[in-house]
Write a protein that holds these residues in place. Structure first.
Motif, PDB file in Angstrom:
ATOM      1  N   ALA A  12       0.819  -1.213   0.000  1.00 39.47           N
ATOM      2  CA  ALA A  12       0.000   0.000   0.000  1.00 39.47           C
ATOM      3  C   ALA A  12       0.854   1.264   0.000  1.00 39.47           C
ATOM      4  O   ALA A  12       0.409   2.315  -0.475  1.00 39.47           O
ATOM      5  CB  ALA A  12      -0.922  -0.005   1.212  1.00 39.47           C
ATOM      6  N   ALA A  13       2.076   1.134   0.509  1.00 37.37           N
ATOM      7  CA  ALA A  13       2.970   2.294   0.582  1.00 37.37           C
ATOM      8  C   ALA A  13       4.036   2.281  -0.505  1.00 37.37           C
ATOM      9  O   ALA A  13       4.940   3.124  -0.503  1.00 37.37           O
ATOM     10  CB  ALA A  13       3.635   2.339   1.956  1.00 37.37           C
ATOM     11  N   SER A  14       3.931   1.343  -1.449  1.00 32.86           N
ATOM     12  CA  SER A  14       4.962   1.174  -2.478  1.00 32.86           C
ATOM     13  C   SER A  14       4.355   1.247  -3.862  1.00 32.86           C
ATOM     14  O   SER A  14       3.284   0.676  -4.116  1.00 32.86           O
ATOM     15  CB  SER A  14       5.671  -0.169  -2.298  1.00 32.86           C
ATOM     16  N   GLU A  15       5.032   1.904  -4.767  1.00 36.26           N
ATOM     17  CA  GLU A  15       4.575   1.955  -6.154  1.00 36.26           C
ATOM     18  C   GLU A  15       4.842   0.643  -6.882  1.00 36.26           C
ATOM     19  O   GLU A  15       4.204   0.346  -7.892  1.00 36.26           O
ATOM     20  CB  GLU A  15       5.272   3.104  -6.890  1.00 36.26           C
ATOM     21  N   ASP A  16       5.813  -0.121  -6.393  1.00 39.71           N
ATOM     22  CA  ASP A  16       6.237  -1.336  -7.090  1.00 39.71           C
ATOM     23  C   ASP A  16       5.489  -2.592  -6.650  1.00 39.71           C
ATOM     24  O   ASP A  16       5.609  -3.634  -7.284  1.00 39.71           O
ATOM     25  CB  ASP A  16       7.733  -1.557  -6.883  1.00 39.71           C
ATOM     26  N   GLY A  17       4.729  -2.521  -5.553  1.00 36.57           N
ATOM     27  CA  GLY A  17       4.081  -3.714  -5.052  1.00 36.57           C
ATOM     28  C   GLY A  17       5.075  -4.652  -4.389  1.00 36.57           C
ATOM     29  O   GLY A  17       6.244  -4.308  -4.200  1.00 36.57           O
ATOM     30  N   VAL A  18       4.605  -5.832  -4.028  1.00 36.20           N
ATOM     31  CA  VAL A  18       5.443  -6.815  -3.337  1.00 36.20           C
ATOM     32  C   VAL A  18       5.248  -8.170  -4.008  1.00 36.20           C
ATOM     33  O   VAL A  18       4.389  -8.332  -4.876  1.00 36.20           O
ATOM     34  CB  VAL A  18       5.076  -6.884  -1.840  1.00 36.20           C
ATOM     35  N   ARG A  22       2.098  -9.787  -5.936  1.00 39.30           N
ATOM     36  CA  ARG A  22       2.281 -10.737  -7.030  1.00 39.30           C
ATOM     37  C   ARG A  22       2.682 -12.097  -6.453  1.00 39.30           C
ATOM     38  O   ARG A  22       3.461 -12.166  -5.503  1.00 39.30           O
ATOM     39  CB  ARG A  22       3.368 -10.264  -7.987  1.00 39.30           C
ATOM     40  N   VAL A  23       2.169 -13.180  -7.047  1.00 28.54           N
ATOM     41  CA  VAL A  23       2.494 -14.528  -6.572  1.00 28.54           C
ATOM     42  C   VAL A  23       2.864 -15.394  -7.772  1.00 28.54           C
ATOM     43  O   VAL A  23       2.090 -15.520  -8.729  1.00 28.54           O
ATOM     44  CB  VAL A  23       1.311 -15.169  -5.809  1.00 28.54           C
ATOM     45  N   ASN A  24       4.049 -15.968  -7.710  1.00 29.59           N
ATOM     46  CA  ASN A  24       4.550 -16.848  -8.771  1.00 29.59           C
ATOM     47  C   ASN A  24       5.252 -18.039  -8.139  1.00 29.59           C
ATOM     48  O   ASN A  24       5.462 -18.092  -6.926  1.00 29.59           O
ATOM     49  CB  ASN A  24       5.544 -16.088  -9.665  1.00 29.59           C
ATOM     50  N   CYS A  25       5.632 -18.997  -8.976  1.00 24.70           N
ATOM     51  CA  CYS A  25       6.419 -20.114  -8.461  1.00 24.70           C
ATOM     52  C   CYS A  25       7.504 -20.503  -9.461  1.00 24.70           C
ATOM     53  O   CYS A  25       7.431 -20.186 -10.653  1.00 24.70           O
ATOM     54  CB  CYS A  25       5.541 -21.323  -8.132  1.00 24.70           C
ATOM     55  N   LEU A  81      11.509 -13.312 -10.518  1.00 25.93           N
ATOM     56  CA  LEU A  81      10.088 -13.249 -10.192  1.00 25.93           C
ATOM     57  C   LEU A  81       9.812 -12.296  -9.031  1.00 25.93           C
ATOM     58  O   LEU A  81       8.748 -11.680  -8.964  1.00 25.93           O
ATOM     59  CB  LEU A  81       9.576 -14.650  -9.849  1.00 25.93           C
ATOM     60  N   ALA A  82      10.764 -12.178  -8.111  1.00 27.10           N
ATOM     61  CA  ALA A  82      10.582 -11.323  -6.939  1.00 27.10           C
ATOM     62  C   ALA A  82      10.873  -9.858  -7.223  1.00 27.10           C
ATOM     63  O   ALA A  82      10.433  -8.980  -6.484  1.00 27.10           O
ATOM     64  CB  ALA A  82      11.494 -11.806  -5.805  1.00 27.10           C
ATOM     65  N   SER A  83      11.597  -9.589  -8.293  1.00 32.15           N
ATOM     66  CA  SER A  83      12.093  -8.241  -8.558  1.00 32.15           C
ATOM     67  C   SER A  83      10.982  -7.247  -8.849  1.00 32.15           C
ATOM     68  O   SER A  83      10.016  -7.566  -9.552  1.00 32.15           O
ATOM     69  CB  SER A  83      13.052  -8.278  -9.750  1.00 32.15           C
ATOM     70  N   ALA A 126       4.813  -6.948 -14.030  1.00 35.69           N
ATOM     71  CA  ALA A 126       3.722  -7.470 -14.851  1.00 35.69           C
ATOM     72  C   ALA A 126       3.649  -8.995 -14.816  1.00 35.69           C
ATOM     73  O   ALA A 126       2.835  -9.591 -15.528  1.00 35.69           O
ATOM     74  CB  ALA A 126       3.876  -7.004 -16.303  1.00 35.69           C
ATOM     75  N   THR A 127       4.474  -9.625 -13.996  1.00 33.29           N
ATOM     76  CA  THR A 127       4.533 -11.083 -13.952  1.00 33.29           C
ATOM     77  C   THR A 127       3.875 -11.591 -12.679  1.00 33.29           C
ATOM     78  O   THR A 127       4.395 -11.394 -11.580  1.00 33.29           O
ATOM     79  CB  THR A 127       5.985 -11.576 -14.014  1.00 33.29           C
ATOM     80  N   THR A 128       2.733 -12.258 -12.815  1.00 32.61           N
ATOM     81  CA  THR A 128       2.062 -12.873 -11.674  1.00 32.61           C
ATOM     82  C   THR A 128       1.253 -14.063 -12.159  1.00 32.61           C
ATOM     83  O   THR A 128       0.848 -14.125 -13.326  1.00 32.61           O
ATOM     84  CB  THR A 128       1.171 -11.857 -10.934  1.00 32.61           C
ATOM     85  N   GLY A 129       1.050 -15.039 -11.284  1.00 25.21           N
ATOM     86  CA  GLY A 129       0.336 -16.251 -11.667  1.00 25.21           C
ATOM     87  C   GLY A 129       1.110 -17.096 -12.661  1.00 25.21           C
ATOM     88  O   GLY A 129       0.537 -17.808 -13.468  1.00 25.21           O
ATOM     89  N   THR A 130       2.452 -17.039 -12.549  1.00 23.97           N
ATOM     90  CA  THR A 130       3.321 -17.711 -13.520  1.00 23.97           C
ATOM     91  C   THR A 130       4.165 -18.782 -12.834  1.00 23.97           C
ATOM     92  O   THR A 130       4.613 -18.601 -11.706  1.00 23.97           O
ATOM     93  CB  THR A 130       4.256 -16.690 -14.185  1.00 23.97           C
TER      94      THR A 130
END
Length: 254
Positions: free
Chosen positions: A122-128, A172-175, A225-227, A232-236
């Protein structure tokens, strides 16, 4: 070359004291992150003792991260255990044990960490970001890996569900789906084999590259994936398997 995309960010890695987890913690730190290792045995690493099968232990570790840093930008759910055998070989207690670590452990840690991740997002433009440790076993049928494969198939499905649940919160969540990685766990399997050298050759041969995957290669994929550069990468699911899943090579008759 060193990069700095994680400067000012805080990352937590479960099972971060050895193997892929250790390589990931080191790579995140090299790229600028403040890294917290969460493991049952820290082995001298900077972090907090955390048993992913114990909710009180998990929540205490997350609370310690919040008290120390006030934020969490990256969670790597790496802790996991293996299992060998067919569905006939393993009893129900072993099925419960492996799922408790490999699947419920991810859910348990994520549930404890998401409020802090949400606050940071919520406090970041980049998300987590959350990165879960899956496996080639989730997408390819491997002999003598029934229980392990089932647990990793569940991780793949869980990753997609988590990605859908939290995308609008900036999480974002990836594996990552590694092939056979040259880790201490694989080393112990080889040591227990009747012919360790022959078993290693067999493991290497089933990957089109003809070698085992390195822990550092998996760590690099996790960092991608964490960067924040991968917003734009999620669910991957990202395969790091030497081509094992997608390639079907003709025999080399040279």
């Amino acid at each position: 070359m060193a990069t700095n995309e994680f400067d000012g960010l805080v990352a937590a890695v479960t099972g971060g004291a050895s193997g892929i987890g250790l390589a990931t913690a080191q790579e995140l730190a090299r790229r600028g992150a403040s890294v917290v290792v969460l493991d049952r045995d820290l082995s001298g690493s900077d972090g907090y003792v955390c048993d992913v099968t114990d909710n009180a232990s998990v929540r205490a570790a997350v609370e310690a991260i919040e008290q120390r840093y006030g934020r969490l930008d990256v969670l790597v759910n790496n802790a996991g255990i293996g299992a060998q055998g067919t569905v006939e070989d393993l009893d129900e207690a072993e099925w419960r044990r492996v799922f408790d670590v490999n699947v419920t452990g991810i859910a348990r840690v994520s549930a404890a960490a998401i409020p802090l991740l949400r606050k940071t997002a919520a406090a970041s433009e980049d998300g987590v970001a959350i990165v879960n440790m899956c496996s080639i076993a989730a997408t390819a049928g491997l002999p003598q890996r029934a229980l392990y494969s089932a647990s990793k198939g569940a991780v793949l499905a869980l990753t997609l569900a988590m990605a859908a649940d939290h995308i609008r919160e900036g999480i974002r969540v990836n594996c990552v789906n590694p092939g056979t990685v040259d880790t201490p766990w694989v080393g112990r399997l080889l040591d227990a084999a009747t012919d360790p050298a022959a078993e290693r050759r067999a493991l290497e041969a089933r990957q089109p590259t003809g070698r085992l995957v390195s822990a550092q290669e998996v760590a690099a994929a996790i960092c991608y994936l964490a960067s924040p550069w991968s917003g734009a990468t999620t669910g991957t699911s990202l395969a790091v398997d030497g081509g094992m899943q997608g390639l079907r090579l003709r025999p080399d008759n040279s």
